[in-house]
Design an enzyme around this catalytic site. Structure first.
Site, PDB file in Angstrom:
ATOM      1  N   ILE A 861     -22.750   7.439 -23.697  1.00  9.17           N
ATOM      2  CA  ILE A 861     -21.625   6.603 -24.101  1.00  9.17           C
ATOM      3  C   ILE A 861     -20.879   6.182 -22.841  1.00  9.17           C
ATOM      4  O   ILE A 861     -20.780   6.945 -21.882  1.00  9.17           O
ATOM      5  CB  ILE A 861     -20.680   7.343 -25.064  1.00  9.17           C
ATOM      6  CG1 ILE A 861     -21.474   8.021 -26.184  1.00  9.17           C
ATOM      7  CG2 ILE A 861     -19.666   6.385 -25.683  1.00  9.17           C
ATOM      8  CD1 ILE A 861     -20.624   8.841 -27.141  1.00  9.17           C
ATOM      9  N   SER A 862     -20.313   4.998 -22.855  1.00  7.00           N
ATOM     10  CA  SER A 862     -19.684   4.462 -21.644  1.00  7.00           C
ATOM     11  C   SER A 862     -18.518   5.313 -21.192  1.00  7.00           C
ATOM     12  O   SER A 862     -18.409   5.654 -19.997  1.00  7.00           O
ATOM     13  CB  SER A 862     -19.231   3.024 -21.896  1.00  7.00           C
ATOM     14  OG  SER A 862     -18.246   2.971 -22.919  1.00  7.00           O
ATOM     15  N   ASP A 863     -17.614   5.672 -22.103  1.00  6.30           N
ATOM     16  CA  ASP A 863     -16.440   6.428 -21.654  1.00  6.30           C
ATOM     17  C   ASP A 863     -16.789   7.879 -21.343  1.00  6.30           C
ATOM     18  O   ASP A 863     -16.216   8.479 -20.430  1.00  6.30           O
ATOM     19  CB  ASP A 863     -15.291   6.341 -22.670  1.00  6.30           C
ATOM     20  CG  ASP A 863     -15.693   6.730 -24.075  1.00  6.30           C
ATOM     21  OD1 ASP A 863     -16.880   6.999 -24.320  1.00  6.30           O
ATOM     22  OD2 ASP A 863     -14.801   6.755 -24.950  1.00  6.30           O
ATOM     23  N   CYS A 864     -17.737   8.461 -22.059  1.00  5.16           N
ATOM     24  CA  CYS A 864     -18.169   9.824 -21.735  1.00  5.16           C
ATOM     25  C   CYS A 864     -18.831   9.866 -20.359  1.00  5.16           C
ATOM     26  O   CYS A 864     -18.599  10.789 -19.570  1.00  5.16           O
ATOM     27  CB  CYS A 864     -19.138  10.342 -22.791  1.00  5.16           C
ATOM     28  SG  CYS A 864     -18.435  10.416 -24.443  1.00  5.16           S
ATOM     29  N   GLU A 867     -15.956   9.505 -17.806  1.00  3.26           N
ATOM     30  CA  GLU A 867     -15.146  10.719 -17.636  1.00  3.26           C
ATOM     31  C   GLU A 867     -15.970  11.828 -16.989  1.00  3.26           C
ATOM     32  O   GLU A 867     -15.463  12.607 -16.185  1.00  3.26           O
ATOM     33  CB  GLU A 867     -14.572  11.180 -18.975  1.00  3.26           C
ATOM     34  CG  GLU A 867     -13.606  10.193 -19.624  1.00  3.26           C
ATOM     35  CD  GLU A 867     -12.394   9.870 -18.777  1.00  3.26           C
ATOM     36  OE1 GLU A 867     -12.041  10.673 -17.891  1.00  3.26           O
ATOM     37  OE2 GLU A 867     -11.797   8.799 -18.986  1.00  3.26           O
TER      38      GLU A 867
END
Length: 1136
Positions: A861-864, A867
């Site tokens: 996933i992009s945000d995972c 982060e």
């Protein structure tokens, strides 16, 4: 030049593989261990390993994957990989010709030297100047006759040496077992010439026969005992045929050069494999090492027998492998890791080298030791099988790191602890209508003994007076908070926690288990009891159940919860069921449930398939290409969660998969409806939906579409087209299962995939593999057992937690905690692509990214990813002795590649993939209860996370794709500002709600250098947040903000710790402390006052959301974000 990172490990593998020659050379110290069968099987095994790894990994995955990273199409990637492969084959073949020419030159030199030596020595000098000696020297007068007879009968005579022996070996006959009849006795081969057997036989021709005695050969005064007919003798006979080992002392430097040239490609192959993937490099190194062992033997043994010196034999045999680091150095000098095209070229080339070496060297050498093929072919297959097994075991990836399951143990805990569990359960049940969210108290109780220090006293006496909290108070609160949270950390480094909330998940699992007949064998009585507890605890006061634990009652939640309780053995007259049934009947009956509910009831056999709007599997046969027009409607273009749910749904719908009728299902047909089951108008029921459920009403275009497909369905059912479509669906279902280790992307498609596998074949391995992975989704708290919205939020929480703890400045104090978190980050990164070809299965690239939960799950996933990348970069700045070694730069580069690839044309970032179709497709959203599910929309959280990660990466690695990153950031910030609302807020899509989204927005502005002083967007965001600050200094936002898209305050006077932390972090990010510290002091005081004496913060209202309308639990947020906010406050405001 290659970058640092895996360079050390790659060179270590190259040196280790080359050094394996020393293992073979060491055989001179134990000559009796030489065995042709062992050598043949080792060479065959090595060939099998290398052949398999080439075609399963290096060519198909590494080479083609690198070309794809270079933005080439699948077709061009295949063409270039193939061209490079045969280029490697051709180059190695030409190299082989060069080596052969060198060996011919050496052989000519050898023959000239022998002629000179023969003319200058006496007849009785049979030791000096002789070649490889087995039993004795052959007189020069006898050689022509012997050679003629040996060539005629085709035998390899152990009694013959010199020219005859060389000719025999070239004929490929090995050992006594392969002698033809003419060589059955010494007389037949040697024609009665006693000199044939050499001086050692003293003229006795019988010494060459079956009863031969050990014979000593001497060279330079050495004495070596070799028993004719033994394994050692056979090995030595074969060694005569190896062009690398014929009279090395006479060939000198030319042979050394040939060996060096031969080994350089092997070193290159090992180095390149290790640089891209340690696993692949290790596999190649192991195969090369196996090959180098007999090579060391081939060199050492002849020198030993020629010189009598074990040390010289060992030394020369060991030196042959030292050429391989030259190949590694070549790879280091020419390989540009920052350009994936070069990686693709080298990988294709290396694949060709390895195949050539396997077929032209390893296998022929193996068959020279085993001409009858007693072991070679089998060893090749074993080598392939071992390599396949190692790769398969790697699909378990990291030993299931991060997997969290609950197991019932009747003897666990003390009597006091068990009593405390009962007390916690009773307290929740008594207050369930006031505090609907569990506090994860069972996990905390179980973790009490894990706390390493504390609790620490925190002086809160001055907080009520206002002003800035004391620095000592903040420091003590942080130490208390982090020490408590450290105690919740699992051994593998992640933080487990509740990720429940939705009420419609567990009933689907229970229906699946009942339909497939395994409910009682899969769920223990304790599992069932805890599920019943959960369903009782979350019934609303009106008798119904919400879409989620805090929601008002819906038909979707109520009807499915009713069915689940009945399947779990509850009596229909139970008061919980009586109240739920009354709620259902008062609203017309269960046929007013949403479309997903209709599906589950139809599977159970308590609702007619005629009452569903069609979900035709034929949609998976539509053309995907956009130029066709209809290709924009292909489900491969849908948001991945949407398509992965409707994929198995369409299969089950297509086969009309239905539970066998039982007395219980017959009873449910009567209980769920206020009218007789036979009188329900199923055609009209297709579009019934209770008003409490209808979040997204059907547009008229949907009604027209469903009516048309409904009329066509009788023609499709059972047709050849339907069968083809079902097969296509199963192909994608099995792909999803296998690539997620049967976890699947989420709980809904998990259980429907399981159901589809059972309808395909009830005894299938696929269905059986699904069962143990159900427990990954189950979580137990004081409110009972629930099914989570994912298999956990492990990586997401750990990445945030690592950043939060570092922000406190207490790294030295909690270094062990950070080291474990760092380890989890490292082991959870996706280090290989999903099964190829990605395009055929509509998958985005994955290598280098991070998933939301575990590596087993694997969906990036992009945000995972962002982060995870930020956490890795933060930890890399710290002393590795404290927090462990940094993740290699190459793996971070891979992550950046994925993050860059996620950006859409408008500059924003979605979740799992790019936006593949148009947002207008939302008009066909059939769910009724969820919003924005059809395509992968951009989100402020994803966009901000990617922006901040790229900025952090650019600071740490300023030369890597710098221009591309800069362009990406400019487009990203422009997009982010474009979606800021007029009031200065950003709508949060994955958390509650405007405080969450605005925190992300402010973090992105700050990352690119914008602050309150310099940015109108930052000033607008601060103004919005300050307007929502409550009298106690905090913020408290209701989940209603998510579904209504309007900021909604929580009821009551107490603020929410998580909302407060988000707002404080947002204000600090854009530098509001330079404007006015009073709101910041107030927020800090609020967080300090909310903190409990243990260091924990209370579990308040639900904090997470998905698809606008369904809330979900993030149990770790209550610890992570207050710690983070107070840490940044301490640093920026208190200057500590």
């Amino acid at each position: 030049m290659a970058s640092s990172g895996n360079v050390g490990a790659a060179f270590a593998m190259v040196v280790g593989a080359g050094a394996a020659s020393s293992i073979g050379a060491a055989v001179v110290f134990c000559v009796h261990l030489a065995s042709p069968r062992l050598l043949a099987s080792s060479l065959g095994f090595a060939a099998g390993v290398m052949i398999y790894v080439v075609f399963s990994e290096i060519l198909n995955v590494d080479a083609m994957g690198s070309f794809r990273k270079a933005s080439l199409s699948d077709a061009w990637s295949y063409r270039l990989a193939t061209a490079c492969f045969f280029g490697g084959v051709l180059a190695t073949a030409l190299l082989d010709v060069v080596v052969h020419r060198i060996m011919l030159l050496a052989a000519k030199h050898q023959r000239r030297h022998k002629r000179t030596s023969s003319q200058g020595s006496s007849d009785d000098d049979g030791s000096e100047g002789a070649g490889l000696m087995m039993q004795g020297a052959v007189s020069s007068d006898a050689l022509p006759a012997i050679a003629e007879e040996c060539q005629r009968c085709g035998c390899i005579t152990k009694s013959c040496s010199g020219k005859c022996g060389a000719q025999d070996v070239e004929m490929g006959n090995v050992g006594a077992a392969s002698r033809p009849a003419c060589c059955s006795s010494p007389e037949a081969c040697c024609r009665g010439n006693p000199n044939c057997c050499g001086a050692c036989c003293d003229g006795d021709v019988n010494c060459c026969g079956p009863t031969a005695l050990p014979c000593s050969t001497g060279a330079g005064g050495a004495s070596v005992d070799v028993l004719p007919g033994t394994a050692t003798a056979e090995v030595l006979a074969v060694l005569q045929s190896d062009p690398h080992t014929q009279d090395l002392l006479r060939m000198g430097i030319l042979t050394g050069c040939a060996i060096a040239i031969h080994n350089i490609p092997e070193g290159l192959a090992t180095f390149v494999g290790a640089m891209n993937d340690t696993k692949a490099g290790g596999s190649i190194a192991a195969a090369i090492a196996i090959h180098n062992i007999p090579e060391g033997i081939c060199v050492a043994m002849p020198i030993y027998y020629a010189t009598g010196s074990k040390l010289k034999g060992f030394m020369w045999g060991s030196l042959t492998g030292f050429a391989e680091p030259l190949g590694g150095l070549l790879g280091y000098l020419v390989l540009d890791q920052e350009e994936p095209l070069s990686f693709g070229i080298v990988f294709g080339f290396v694949a060709g080298i390895m195949v050539f070496v396997s077929f032209k060297e390893l296998l022929p050498s193996a068959f020279r030791f085993d001409a009858a093929d007693a072991v070679v072919s089998t060893s090749v297959l074993i080598g392939m099988a071992v390599m396949a097994l190692s790769l398969m075991l790697f699909t378990f990836l990291n030993g299931n790191i991060g997997r969290q399951t609950w197991v019932y143990d009747a003897d666990a805990g003390s009597s006091e602890e068990r009593a405390r569990v009962d007390e916690l359960r009773s307290e929740f049940a008594a207050n369930r209508l006031l505090q609907k969210h569990s506090a994860d108290e069972l996990l905390r109780l179980q973790s009490e003994g894990n706390r390493r220090s504390g609790p620490f006293p925190v002086n809160k006496s001055g907080l009520a007076a206002g002003g800035a909290p004391g620095a000592a108070t903040v420091a003590a609160a942080l130490e208390n908070g982090v020490s408590f949270y450290e105690g919740l950390q699992a051994d593998d480094g992640h933080w487990p926690g509740d990720y429940g909330g939705p009420m419609f998940l567990m009933p689907g699992m229970i229906i699946t288990l009942y339909t497939t007949g395994v409910l009682d064998s899969v769920l223990s009585p304790q599992h069932k009891a805890e599920m019943v507890r959960y369903l009782r605890n979350h019934q609303n006061a009106d008798g119904g159940y919400g879409l989620h634990i805090e929601g008002s009652s819906t038909m979707f939640g109520t009807a499915l919860s009713y069915v689940a309780l009945r399947l779990l053995g509850q009596d229909p007259d139970d008061r919980t069921l009586v109240a739920a049934r009354a709620w259902i009947h008062a609203r017309g009956g269960a046929h007013h449930i949403t479309s997903w509910g209709k599906f589950w009831l139809a599977v159970l056999g308590v609702y007619s398939w005629q009452g569903l709007n069609p979900m035709p599997p034929e949609m998976w046969l539509l053309p995907y290409a956009s130029w066709t027009g209809i290709g924009w409607l292909h489900p491969g273009r849908f948001w991945c969660h949407c398509r992965m749910v409707y994929l198995p749904m369409s299969y089950v719908y297509g086969v009309r998969g239905t539970c066998k009728q039982t007395p219980l299902t017959a009873a449910l047909r009567e209980e769920l409806y206020p009218l007789p089951y036979s009188e329900i108008n199923w055609n009209k029921a297709r579009n019934y939906c209770a008003p409490e459920d209808l979040y997204y009403p059907h547009p008229i275009i949907q009604d027209v579409l469903w009516w048309t497909l409904y009329q066509a369905e009788p023609l499709l059912l059972g047709s050849r087209l339907r069968k083809k479509a079902l097969a296509e669906c199963l192909k994608h279902i099995h792909y999803e299962d296998e690539n997620t280790r049967y976890v699947d992307i989420g709980p809904v498609n998990k259980v429907i995939n399981m159901l589809a596998c059972w309808f395909e074949d009830p005894s299938s391995q696929a269905f059986k593999k699904h069962i143990p992975r159900l427990f990954d989704y189950l979580w137990v708290a004081e409110d009972g057992m629930k099914m989570q919205g994912y298999n956990g939020s492990q990586l997401w929480d750990t990445a945030f937690a690592a950043q939060a703890i570092v922000a406190t400045g207490l790294v030295d104090r909690f270094s062990e905690c950070l080291k474990r978190a760092h380890s989890y980050l490292e082991q959870t990164q996706v280090v290989e692509e999903a099964q190829q070809p990605l395009g055929e299965y509509y998958r985005h690239i994955s290598k280098g990214a991070w998933p939301f939960s575990t590596r087993d799950h694997g969906w990036p996933i992009s945000d995972c990813s962002s982060e995870g990348l930020k956490a890795a970069l933060v930890l890399a700045k710290l002393d590795s002795k404290l927090v462990g070694p940094p993740i290699p730069a190459e793996r971070l580069y891979d992550c950046v590649t994925v993050v860059l690839s996620y950006q859409n044309g408008d500059g924003g970032w979605g979740t799992y993939e790019n936006k593949r179709s148009f947002e207008m497709l939302e008009v066909i959203n059939p769910s009724e209860t969820f919003g924005e599910i059809v395509v992968d929309y951009n989100h402020v959280e994803c966009s901000s996370a990617c922006i901040t990660a790229l900025v952090a990466f650019k600071a740490a690695h300023p030369t890597h794709r710098a221009a591309e990153i800069e362009r990406t950031l400019k487009r990203g910030v422009k997009y982010l500002k474009s979606i800021q609302r007029p009031d200065g807020s950003w709508y949060g899509n994955w958390g509650v709600c405007f405080t969450y989204g605005t925190w992300f927005g402010c973090e992105a502005l700050a990352a690119v250098g914008e602050s309150y002083a310099s940015s109108a967007s930052a000033r607008s965001a601060c103004a919005f947040l300050l307007q929502k600050q409550r009298s106690d200094g905090g913020w408290g936002e209701s989940y209603l903000s998510c579904q209504n898209k309007v900021y909604s305050q929580l009821e009551g006077e107490t603020s929410h710790a998580v909302n407060t932390a988000w707002a404080l972090l947002a204000l600090l990010a854009v530098g509001y402390e330079a404007v006015d510290c009073k709101p910041l002091h107030a927020a800090a005081r609020c967080l300090l006052q909310l903190q409990q004496d243990s260091g924990d913060w209370p579990q308040q209202h639900i904090s997470g959301v998905f698809n606008r309308n369904c809330m979900i639990t993030y149990a770790n947020y209550r610890n992570i974000f207050p710690i983070w906010a107070l840490g940044v406050y301490r640093s920026k405001v208190l200057k500590q």
